[in-house]
Design a protein around this motif. Structure first.
Motif, PDB file in Angstrom:
ATOM      1  N   THR A 222     -89.752  30.136 -14.217  1.00  0.00           N
ATOM      2  CA  THR A 222     -91.138  30.213 -14.690  1.00  0.00           C
ATOM      3  C   THR A 222     -91.497  28.948 -15.460  1.00  0.00           C
ATOM      4  O   THR A 222     -92.584  28.387 -15.278  1.00  0.00           O
ATOM      5  CB  THR A 222     -91.318  31.443 -15.594  1.00  0.00           C
ATOM      6  N   MET A 223     -90.571  28.479 -16.313  1.00  0.00           N
ATOM      7  CA  MET A 223     -90.850  27.231 -17.036  1.00  0.00           C
ATOM      8  C   MET A 223     -91.029  26.084 -16.055  1.00  0.00           C
ATOM      9  O   MET A 223     -91.894  25.223 -16.236  1.00  0.00           O
ATOM     10  CB  MET A 223     -89.706  26.931 -17.999  1.00  0.00           C
ATOM     11  N   MET A 224     -90.210  26.059 -14.982  1.00  0.00           N
ATOM     12  CA  MET A 224     -90.386  25.015 -13.959  1.00  0.00           C
ATOM     13  C   MET A 224     -91.784  25.082 -13.365  1.00  0.00           C
ATOM     14  O   MET A 224     -92.477  24.070 -13.228  1.00  0.00           O
ATOM     15  CB  MET A 224     -89.389  25.234 -12.825  1.00  0.00           C
ATOM     16  N   LEU A 225     -92.179  26.301 -12.996  1.00  0.00           N
ATOM     17  CA  LEU A 225     -93.496  26.485 -12.374  1.00  0.00           C
ATOM     18  C   LEU A 225     -94.589  25.962 -13.292  1.00  0.00           C
ATOM     19  O   LEU A 225     -95.501  25.245 -12.859  1.00  0.00           O
ATOM     20  CB  LEU A 225     -93.713  27.975 -12.089  1.00  0.00           C
ATOM     21  N   MET A 226     -94.482  26.293 -14.582  1.00  0.00           N
ATOM     22  CA  MET A 226     -95.507  25.866 -15.532  1.00  0.00           C
ATOM     23  C   MET A 226     -95.474  24.348 -15.697  1.00  0.00           C
ATOM     24  O   MET A 226     -96.519  23.705 -15.771  1.00  0.00           O
ATOM     25  CB  MET A 226     -95.297  26.548 -16.889  1.00  0.00           C
ATOM     26  N   ASP A 227     -94.280  23.766 -15.754  1.00  0.00           N
ATOM     27  CA  ASP A 227     -94.185  22.307 -15.880  1.00  0.00           C
ATOM     28  C   ASP A 227     -94.791  21.611 -14.669  1.00  0.00           C
ATOM     29  O   ASP A 227     -95.456  20.588 -14.790  1.00  0.00           O
ATOM     30  CB  ASP A 227     -92.708  21.888 -16.021  1.00  0.00           C
ATOM     31  N   ILE A 228     -94.543  22.172 -13.481  1.00  0.00           N
ATOM     32  CA  ILE A 228     -95.002  21.497 -12.268  1.00  0.00           C
ATOM     33  C   ILE A 228     -96.517  21.617 -12.128  1.00  0.00           C
ATOM     34  O   ILE A 228     -97.202  20.649 -11.828  1.00  0.00           O
ATOM     35  CB  ILE A 228     -94.307  22.097 -11.026  1.00  0.00           C
ATOM     36  N   HIS A 229     -97.040  22.824 -12.349  1.00  0.00           N
ATOM     37  CA  HIS A 229     -98.434  23.059 -11.975  1.00  0.00           C
ATOM     38  C   HIS A 229     -99.395  23.228 -13.143  1.00  0.00           C
ATOM     39  O   HIS A 229    -100.596  23.114 -12.955  1.00  0.00           O
ATOM     40  CB  HIS A 229     -98.529  24.311 -11.096  1.00  0.00           C
ATOM     41  N   PHE A 230     -98.899  23.555 -14.328  1.00  0.00           N
ATOM     42  CA  PHE A 230     -99.843  23.904 -15.386  1.00  0.00           C
ATOM     43  C   PHE A 230     -99.685  23.074 -16.652  1.00  0.00           C
ATOM     44  O   PHE A 230    -100.102  23.489 -17.719  1.00  0.00           O
ATOM     45  CB  PHE A 230     -99.761  25.405 -15.688  1.00  0.00           C
ATOM     46  N   GLY A 231     -99.043  21.923 -16.531  1.00  0.00           N
ATOM     47  CA  GLY A 231     -99.113  20.947 -17.602  1.00  0.00           C
ATOM     48  C   GLY A 231     -98.207  21.161 -18.803  1.00  0.00           C
ATOM     49  O   GLY A 231     -98.323  20.444 -19.792  1.00  0.00           O
ATOM     50  N   THR A 232     -97.286  22.144 -18.779  1.00  0.00           N
ATOM     51  CA  THR A 232     -96.386  22.285 -19.925  1.00  0.00           C
ATOM     52  C   THR A 232     -95.309  21.207 -19.879  1.00  0.00           C
ATOM     53  O   THR A 232     -95.191  20.472 -18.877  1.00  0.00           O
ATOM     54  CB  THR A 232     -95.706  23.664 -19.942  1.00  0.00           C
ATOM     55  N   SER A 233     -94.541  21.102 -20.939  1.00  0.00           N
ATOM     56  CA  SER A 233     -93.549  20.019 -20.992  1.00  0.00           C
ATOM     57  C   SER A 233     -92.197  20.516 -21.459  1.00  0.00           C
ATOM     58  O   SER A 233     -91.539  19.872 -22.258  1.00  0.00           O
ATOM     59  CB  SER A 233     -94.041  18.916 -21.918  1.00  0.00           C
ATOM     60  N   PHE A 234     -91.775  21.682 -20.936  1.00  0.00           N
ATOM     61  CA  PHE A 234     -90.466  22.204 -21.330  1.00  0.00           C
ATOM     62  C   PHE A 234     -89.354  21.214 -21.011  1.00  0.00           C
ATOM     63  O   PHE A 234     -88.442  21.018 -21.800  1.00  0.00           O
ATOM     64  CB  PHE A 234     -90.180  23.516 -20.602  1.00  0.00           C
ATOM     65  N   PHE A 235     -89.435  20.606 -19.843  1.00  0.00           N
ATOM     66  CA  PHE A 235     -88.322  19.776 -19.380  1.00  0.00           C
ATOM     67  C   PHE A 235     -88.709  18.303 -19.298  1.00  0.00           C
ATOM     68  O   PHE A 235     -88.097  17.544 -18.567  1.00  0.00           O
ATOM     69  CB  PHE A 235     -87.827  20.286 -18.021  1.00  0.00           C
ATOM     70  N   ASN A 236     -89.756  17.920 -20.031  1.00  0.00           N
ATOM     71  CA  ASN A 236     -90.201  16.540 -19.980  1.00  0.00           C
ATOM     72  C   ASN A 236     -90.216  15.960 -21.387  1.00  0.00           C
ATOM     73  O   ASN A 236     -90.970  16.400 -22.248  1.00  0.00           O
ATOM     74  CB  ASN A 236     -91.600  16.484 -19.367  1.00  0.00           C
ATOM     75  N   ALA A 237     -89.366  14.942 -21.619  1.00  0.00           N
ATOM     76  CA  ALA A 237     -89.235  14.373 -22.955  1.00  0.00           C
ATOM     77  C   ALA A 237     -90.531  13.729 -23.419  1.00  0.00           C
ATOM     78  O   ALA A 237     -90.801  13.686 -24.622  1.00  0.00           O
ATOM     79  CB  ALA A 237     -88.102  13.347 -22.986  1.00  0.00           C
ATOM     80  N   ALA A 238     -91.356  13.253 -22.504  1.00  0.00           N
ATOM     81  CA  ALA A 238     -92.609  12.608 -22.911  1.00  0.00           C
ATOM     82  C   ALA A 238     -93.489  13.569 -23.697  1.00  0.00           C
ATOM     83  O   ALA A 238     -94.293  13.154 -24.525  1.00  0.00           O
ATOM     84  CB  ALA A 238     -93.347  12.079 -21.689  1.00  0.00           C
ATOM     85  N   GLY A 239     -93.327  14.876 -23.429  1.00  0.00           N
ATOM     86  CA  GLY A 239     -94.126  15.857 -24.157  1.00  0.00           C
ATOM     87  C   GLY A 239     -93.353  16.553 -25.260  1.00  0.00           C
ATOM     88  O   GLY A 239     -93.850  17.499 -25.865  1.00  0.00           O
ATOM     89  N   GLY A 240     -92.114  16.121 -25.506  1.00  0.00           N
ATOM     90  CA  GLY A 240     -91.317  16.737 -26.559  1.00  0.00           C
ATOM     91  C   GLY A 240     -90.294  17.738 -26.044  1.00  0.00           C
ATOM     92  O   GLY A 240     -89.572  18.332 -26.832  1.00  0.00           O
TER      93      GLY A 240
ATOM     94  N   ILE B  33    -101.168  28.469  -5.573  1.00  0.00           N
ATOM     95  CA  ILE B  33    -100.840  27.470  -6.587  1.00  0.00           C
ATOM     96  C   ILE B  33    -100.672  26.092  -5.959  1.00  0.00           C
ATOM     97  O   ILE B  33    -101.112  25.087  -6.507  1.00  0.00           O
ATOM     98  CB  ILE B  33     -99.583  27.907  -7.354  1.00  0.00           C
ATOM     99  N   ASN B  34    -100.085  26.051  -4.756  1.00  0.00           N
ATOM    100  CA  ASN B  34     -99.924  24.746  -4.111  1.00  0.00           C
ATOM    101  C   ASN B  34    -101.252  24.183  -3.636  1.00  0.00           C
ATOM    102  O   ASN B  34    -101.340  23.005  -3.331  1.00  0.00           O
ATOM    103  CB  ASN B  34     -98.958  24.862  -2.926  1.00  0.00           C
ATOM    104  N   ASN B  35    -102.282  25.032  -3.527  1.00  0.00           N
ATOM    105  CA  ASN B  35    -103.573  24.571  -3.026  1.00  0.00           C
ATOM    106  C   ASN B  35    -104.651  24.604  -4.093  1.00  0.00           C
ATOM    107  O   ASN B  35    -105.829  24.698  -3.765  1.00  0.00           O
ATOM    108  CB  ASN B  35    -104.007  25.434  -1.843  1.00  0.00           C
ATOM    109  N   LEU B  36    -104.233  24.507  -5.371  1.00  0.00           N
ATOM    110  CA  LEU B  36    -105.230  24.582  -6.441  1.00  0.00           C
ATOM    111  C   LEU B  36    -106.296  23.494  -6.312  1.00  0.00           C
ATOM    112  O   LEU B  36    -107.443  23.694  -6.683  1.00  0.00           O
ATOM    113  CB  LEU B  36    -104.536  24.471  -7.806  1.00  0.00           C
ATOM    114  N   ASP B  37    -105.895  22.328  -5.763  1.00  0.00           N
ATOM    115  CA  ASP B  37    -106.863  21.228  -5.659  1.00  0.00           C
ATOM    116  C   ASP B  37    -107.660  21.296  -4.367  1.00  0.00           C
ATOM    117  O   ASP B  37    -108.450  20.401  -4.088  1.00  0.00           O
ATOM    118  CB  ASP B  37    -106.126  19.870  -5.682  1.00  0.00           C
ATOM    119  N   ASN B  38    -107.409  22.283  -3.577  1.00  0.00           N
ATOM    120  CA  ASN B  38    -108.011  22.313  -2.242  1.00  0.00           C
ATOM    121  C   ASN B  38    -109.029  23.446  -2.172  1.00  0.00           C
ATOM    122  O   ASN B  38    -108.669  24.605  -2.016  1.00  0.00           O
ATOM    123  CB  ASN B  38    -106.890  22.508  -1.215  1.00  0.00           C
TER     124      ASN B  38
END
Lengths: 527, 304
Positions: A222-240, B33-38
């Motif tokens: 779920t954290m991956m999904l949020m990081d990829i699509h919804f802008g969270t930064s669980f696994f990205n050092a740039a966001g802490g 989700i993969n098509n949010l921009d579409n």
């Protein structure tokens, strides 16, 4: 009301429903067990075919057969399919068949949910496999899906991967809850905890581990999904956040997960060795306590998969010692199996051959694990083929050999027919040789420095890679023989007696062979 | 307990329909989700179909279970199975939250300080010149990349001090949710004493409190997004804040929905007896669980 109840009385004498709906709508633990076992065998063949693509590519140095991108997809899917589609469903299938019969219960505690747990799996794996045909290809980040490979740099199909993991997890959790509730609540009078067959004990502990860690995996994806699509930064050092956080969460799931794949094997092997030694199992209660200790320790060793990420020294030391501690209960188990065989009147039918091979080869895998637990040594071995050799030794001649042993051991009870002993032994020897030829050389190339997960390698690794590939094809082809033996046994053969094996103990051997569609409509008497 | 009364349900269509619904749901969710921009994508319809078939299946499945129960088919043993099953399900939910709390503790104790150059690992990070000028604090209002990729929030949701305590929504949420745990317990006592009126009244109050909680939470999110600039995109503080409180809020909605169903069953169908009401009890366990998670959230997300 009473009419309804009487009706259901009659049902117990009915056989299974006819046609396809028998399998789609079933609530019978034996049907569902069979579904699980066939599903896992299909996945075993698919995942195995992927392994052969990998070994074919590695037959010689240089790029020969597949593109590196596709190679990455193969190693990823091979791992995911073998773990979540092959080994785990096979054990759940065995639990479905055996746990109710071993504890004298009429069925699993929650039969409809049992069917749901199974039928989620074909859908989940359909989604996972369909990602092969998507834009950008299937997941290519390895079965451990470390961020940022699985987040920032992942193909679009990662979203499908995440959701298929979600429903696989739901299936596992429901299956595990069913097993725990069955064991806690459905035992026949007299089957006290310390009289339970060890396979039942092993599954009680496994189910507990599953319920504890599958939700953590769900959290990680779920954290991956949020990081990829919804802008969270669980696994990205740039966001802490921190990519290493992913590894911590993943391995908090992942380490208990590897015990989920071996504890039921411990149970199976204990039964088989006891039967063919014609002696009572040595040290029953120490076996139970050993499994419990292994399960509890499995929660505090996860970072031994991460010695090279830059853990603080105190953490490295803690996880090293905690990991080594696991060797103690595991040693107790190996000692007990050997002590059970000591001075027994041994015979070497196919299940016993697989069980003895399990004890020997699993111990090799355990010892290489002990080498990997040593922090300074692991700095050298980390992510080499030595690791690949280690976990394949515990999973193939460990988990998978135990599943095959279980199939040979209980298939007379399931089908009512004896398997062909000559073919079974042939299958064993081909598998045994195949497994060792495949994986033993990987210790050498790993210690010599060959990294895992690459489609190409330096010339000095060429000879042993060729040997390993030959072994892999031998092992792969011998599994066709296994399929043939199983189908042949199900279709017919020498009728099995109820007892089947001279030294077998336990409730499942007191019912007819094949086991009736509904066993134990009244609780059996157990002393 | 005798095995003669043990009821193995007939073949059932519900499980396979449920599996199919889940398949539609996750296929639909992934493609949407993969098509949010579409804007031309119609994959959301698969998602809707999944939701509809999931709820339909659940409705008929639970209706069947209740019917069987009222018909007296459940043995005591099966009732115990439901009790154990619910307990273990709640344990699995605890572990789900544990993953997110673990992430919170990890970033607070390790990741954020290291990124600012503290500790052995931090020395390594600053030695290679990464994230210069980033200061460790919690809640972190800046990000190590100084907002290059992430939008910086102006204000956090943390404890505002005694002077502003009464305007602080989380405090009210805490009061609302803790009271609802008490009212659901009163409802339980009413039911046990055979006082249906009391049961209905207190269960109704509990559902009302659940709605108030969700409303306050929505107001809080609105405030965060509109006035504080605090979003999912505000670095690790926003990530942990919204994921923890969001999943909790989602569980409040589920728990509140379960309690509302129990209320409807009692009011419209007269279900539940003083000695036989596990459906309600399971929902109230779930409610207490949600409450405990909130206490943890209040402590570790808001106060400390």
């Amino acid at each position: 009301m009473s009419a309804v109840i009487e009706n259901h009385h009659d049902d117990h004498h009915h056989g299974p429903a006819k046609g396809l709906t028998r399998w789609l709508y079933t609530t019978n633990h034996k049907d569902i067990g069979t579904l699980y076992l066939w599903f896992s065998f299909a996945m075993f063949l698919i995942g195995g075919a992927m392994a052969l693509v990998i070994r074919a590519e590695l037959f010689q140095p240089g790029m020969q057969i597949v593109e590196p991108e596709f190679y990455n997809q193969m190693i990823t899917l091979h791992g995911l399919i073998m773990i979540f589609g092959g080994v785990m469903p096979a054990f759940v299938g065995l639990a479905n068949w055996l746990v109710p019969m071993m504890i004298g219960a009429p069925d699993m505690a929650l039969p409809r949910m049992n069917n749901l747990s199974f039928w989620i799996l074909p859908f989940a794996f359909f989604i996972l496999l369909s990602s092969l045909f998507m834009d950008g290809g299937a997941p290519n980040f390895g079965w451990t899906f470390y961020a940022p490979l699985s987040t920032t740099y992942a193909p679009p199909s990662v979203t499908f991967f995440i959701f298929s993991v979600h429903i696989m997890g739901a299936s596992s959790i429901m299956g595990a809850i069913n097993v725990v509730v069955t064991i806690m609540n459905m035992r026949a009078p007299g089957v006290t905890l310390m009289k339970m067959p060890l396979f039942v004990w092993s599954w009680l502990i496994t189910a507990y581990l599953l319920i504890a860690v599958m939700p953590v995996l769900a959290g990680a994806v779920t954290m991956m999904l949020m990081d990829i699509h919804f802008g969270t930064s669980f696994f990205n050092a740039a966001g802490g956040g921190d990519p290493v956080l992913f590894q911590h969460i993943f391995w908090f799931f992942g380490h208990p997960e590897v015990y989920i794949m071996i504890l039921p094997a411990f149970g199976i092997v204990s039964h088989i060795i006891e039967t063919f030694s014609r002696k009572q199992l040595f040290g029953y209660s120490s076996m139970v306590w050993a499994m419990l200790s292994i399960a509890i320790l499995s929660f505090v060793v996860w970072a031994h998969h991460m010695f090279t990420v830059g853990l603080p020294l105190a953490a490295e030391l803690f996880f090293m010692w905690a990991t080594m501690l696991i060797a103690v209960p595991t040693g107790v188990k190996v000692f007990n199996w050997v002590a059970t065989m000591f001075k027994g009147s041994l015979t070497f039918e196919t299940p016993m051959l697989f069980a003895i091979a399990f004890v020997v080869l699993f111990t090799i895998g355990g010892l290489s694990g002990l080498m990997l637990a040593i922090v300074p040594a692991d700095f050298q071995y980390h992510d080499t083929y030595f690791v690949v050799a280690h976990f394949h030794y515990v999973l193939v001649p460990g988990a998978i050999f135990s599943i095959m042993a279980a199939v040979y051991y209980w298939i007379p009870k399931w089908s009512g027919n004896m398997y062909d002993e000559r073919l079974g032994k042939l299958h064993f020897w081909l598998s045994f040789i195949g497994v060792n030829v495949t994986f033993f050389p990987q210790h050498f190339i790993g210690l010599a420095g060959m990294p895992r997960r690459y489609p190409d390698y330096a010339l000095q690794f060429a000879d042993w890679n060729m040997v390993s590939s030959v072994g892999a094809f031998l092992f792969g082809v011998s599994q066709i023989l296994f399929l043939f033996i199983v189908v042949k046994t199900v279709m017919g053969g020498k009728k099995a007696t109820d007892q089947v094996w001279e030294g077998a103990r336990g409730l499942e051997w007191t019912v007819a062979s094949p086991a009736p569609y509904h066993t134990f409509t009244t609780p059996p008497k157990v002393d | 307990m005798s095995a003669q009364t043990y009821y193995v349900p007939e073949q059932s269509r519900f499980p396979i329909f449920m599996a199919l619904s889940l398949f539609l749901l996750v296929m639909g969710a992934s493609s949407t989700i993969n098509n949010l921009d579409n804007p031309d994508s119609n994959s959301a319809y698969i998602l809707y179909a999944g939701f509809i078939s999931l709820f339909t299946t659940l409705f008929f499945w639970f209706r069947q279970v209740i019917k069987e129960h009222l018909a007296g088919l459940d043995s005591n043993q099966l009732k115990t199975s439901y009790v154990y099953g619910m307990a273990w399900f709640i344990f699995s939910e605890v572990m789900f939250f544990a993953a997110f709390f673990g992430a919170l503790f990890y970033v607070r104790s390790f990741a954020v300080p290291w990124l600012s150059g503290e500790g052995e690992n931090g020395v390594g990070i600053s030695a290679i010149g990464l994230w210069e000028g980033f200061e460790s604090s919690w809640p972190v209002m800046t990000t190590p990349d100084k907002g290059a990729e992430y939008a910086l929030a102006e204000k956090s949701m943390a404890w505002p001090g005694w002077g502003h305590a009464l305007e602080w929504l989380p405090l009210w949420n805490t009061i609302v949710l803790l009271s609802s745990s008490v009212t659901v317990h009163f409802a339980h006592i009413g039911l046990k004493n055979g006082d249906r009126k009391k049961f209905n009244r207190f269960l109704g109050i509990t559902v009302g409190l659940a709605l108030i909680f969700v409303g306050l939470q929505a107001a809080e999110y609105y405030e965060a997004y509109a006035h504080y600039g605090l979003t999912l995109n505000s670095g690790i503080y926003g990530s942990t804040f919204f994921m923890l409180t969001g999943f909790h809020g989602f569980h409040v909605m589920m728990g509140g929905f379960m309690l509302a169903v129990m209320l409807a069953r009692s009011v419209f169908a007269g279900h539940f007896e003083d000695h036989d009401h596990f459906g309600f009890e399971a929902a109230s366990w779930y409610w207490h669980f949600v409450d405990v998670v909130w206490v943890m959230l209040f402590l570790f997300v808001y106060i400390l």
